[in-house]
Design a protein around this motif. Structure first.
Motif, short mmCIF file in Angstrom:
data_model
loop_
_atom_site.label_atom_id
_atom_site.label_comp_id
_atom_site.label_asym_id
_atom_site.label_seq_id
_atom_site.Cartn_x
_atom_site.Cartn_y
_atom_site.Cartn_z
N UNK A 117 0.95 -1.24 -0.17
CA UNK A 117 -0.14 0.08 -0.03
C UNK A 117 0.83 1.15 0.03
N UNK A 118 2.11 1.29 0.13
CA UNK A 118 2.98 2.11 0.16
C UNK A 118 3.44 2.29 -1.44
N UNK A 119 3.54 3.55 -1.76
CA UNK A 119 3.57 3.67 -3.27
C UNK A 119 5.03 3.40 -3.80
N UNK A 120 5.34 3.51 -4.99
CA UNK A 120 6.58 3.06 -5.52
C UNK A 120 6.69 3.65 -7.04
N UNK A 121 7.83 4.72 -6.86
CA UNK A 121 7.59 5.39 -8.27
C UNK A 121 7.79 4.38 -9.44
N UNK A 122 8.70 3.44 -9.53
CA UNK A 122 8.92 2.44 -10.58
C UNK A 122 7.63 1.81 -11.27
N UNK A 123 7.07 1.52 -9.97
CA UNK A 123 5.54 0.96 -10.17
C UNK A 123 4.73 1.91 -11.13
N UNK A 124 4.53 3.01 -10.57
CA UNK A 124 3.61 4.09 -11.18
C UNK A 124 4.18 4.56 -12.53
N UNK A 125 5.34 4.61 -12.63
CA UNK A 125 5.91 4.60 -14.22
C UNK A 125 5.77 3.69 -15.22
N UNK A 126 5.30 2.38 -14.51
CA UNK A 126 5.13 1.21 -15.45
C UNK A 126 3.85 1.19 -15.73
#
Length: 276
Positions: free
Chosen positions: A191-200
């Protein structure tokens, strides 16, 4: 299935049926056994609604686990249609879960307080089926396993879920196999965001080469939105029936529920909408 006369309800709903007796429908659904499981401990009529609602929710938790597990296995096999079908069936179960709170919507504090003492320290917070779903969603907390020290089977299942990929992990692994750059580790705090996941996920929505993955993103968002709806309805039900008093199992009641309701599930899928 209606009744011609109004009778005083039998709160025990009969005894468990014997094998080979009753209609084929009753035997298949084990109705005699099902209707023998409600045992109010007080004279408060609203207690039966509370018990039935709790049991319905537990059954739906099990159904959701079934569907999300199917979706996970399908994602691991790169079988997107099967995964999407399972997630879609699961959203219907989630909708029923959300609406289940309506059964308790009119319970007054006086009604709830009249039977609250009979279940002692029992609390929905202790539901292993519910916690299993939270782990599948990536909301993992090893400290919560302590309350299952006296329940070896539940402890073993939850420990396995804690250490295994969640639903979102399997979705991200599928993205990685399609060439997107996402972390390859199993997160204990998805539930804690990850920038690499958001970019994907941004690339899934904006680049034609990944268009086939967009239905998965939307299906996961359908799941996430319904989780938040359920949490909010839970918050409002507790606020209405018991206010800010501590939860029966020792939880912080409204404080914990409010924090949970404000926490986005699969946060990157929400975040990327800001720039689209």
């Amino acid at each position: 299935m209606g009744h011609d006369t109004v009778e005083k309800p039998n709160l025990s709903f009969g005894r468990a049926g014997q094998p080979g007796r009753g209609t084929p429908y009753a035997r298949y659904a084990r109705l005699d056994e099902l209707h023998s499981l409600q045992h109010p401990l007080s004279k408060e009529p609203a207690e039966l609604s509370f018990i039935v609602t709790t049991q319905v929710m537990e059954l739906l938790f099990g159904l959701l686990r079934h569907e999300w597990t199917i979706a996970q296995h399908a994602l691991r096999e790169d079988d997107l249609p099967t995964a999407l079908a399972a997630l879609r069936r699961g959203t219907h179960a989630q909708d029923v879960l959300v609406e289940s709170w309506d059964l308790l919507a009119t319970m007054t504090p006086q009604e709830f307080n009249s039977f609250r003492s009979v279940f002692g320290e029992a609390s929905g917070f202790q539901s292993s089926a519910f916690l299993y779903l939270e782990f599948l969603l990536g909301n993992k907390n090893a400290a919560l396993l302590k309350m299952y020290d006296d329940s070896p089977a539940a402890l073993a299942e939850l420990t396995g879920a804690l250490r295994s990929p969640g639903l979102y992990d399997d979705a991200l692994a599928l993205l990685a196999r399609h060439g997107l750059d996402v972390p390859d580790t199993v997160s204990e705090r998805r539930h804690q965001r990850d920038e690499a996941v958001a970019a994907a996920w941004r690339r899934v929505y904006t680049e034609a080469g990944y268009a086939e993955l967009k239905p998965l993103a939307e299906a996961l968002l359908d799941v996430a939105e319904r989780v938040t709806r359920w949490r909010h309805r839970h918050l409002m039900a507790v606020k209405r029936t018991m206010g800010a008093k501590p939860g029966s199992g020792g939880s912080s009641g409204l404080t914990w529920l409010r924090r949970s309701a404000e926490q986005d599930v699969f946060p990157e899928l929400w975040e990327i909408r800001d720039g689209m």
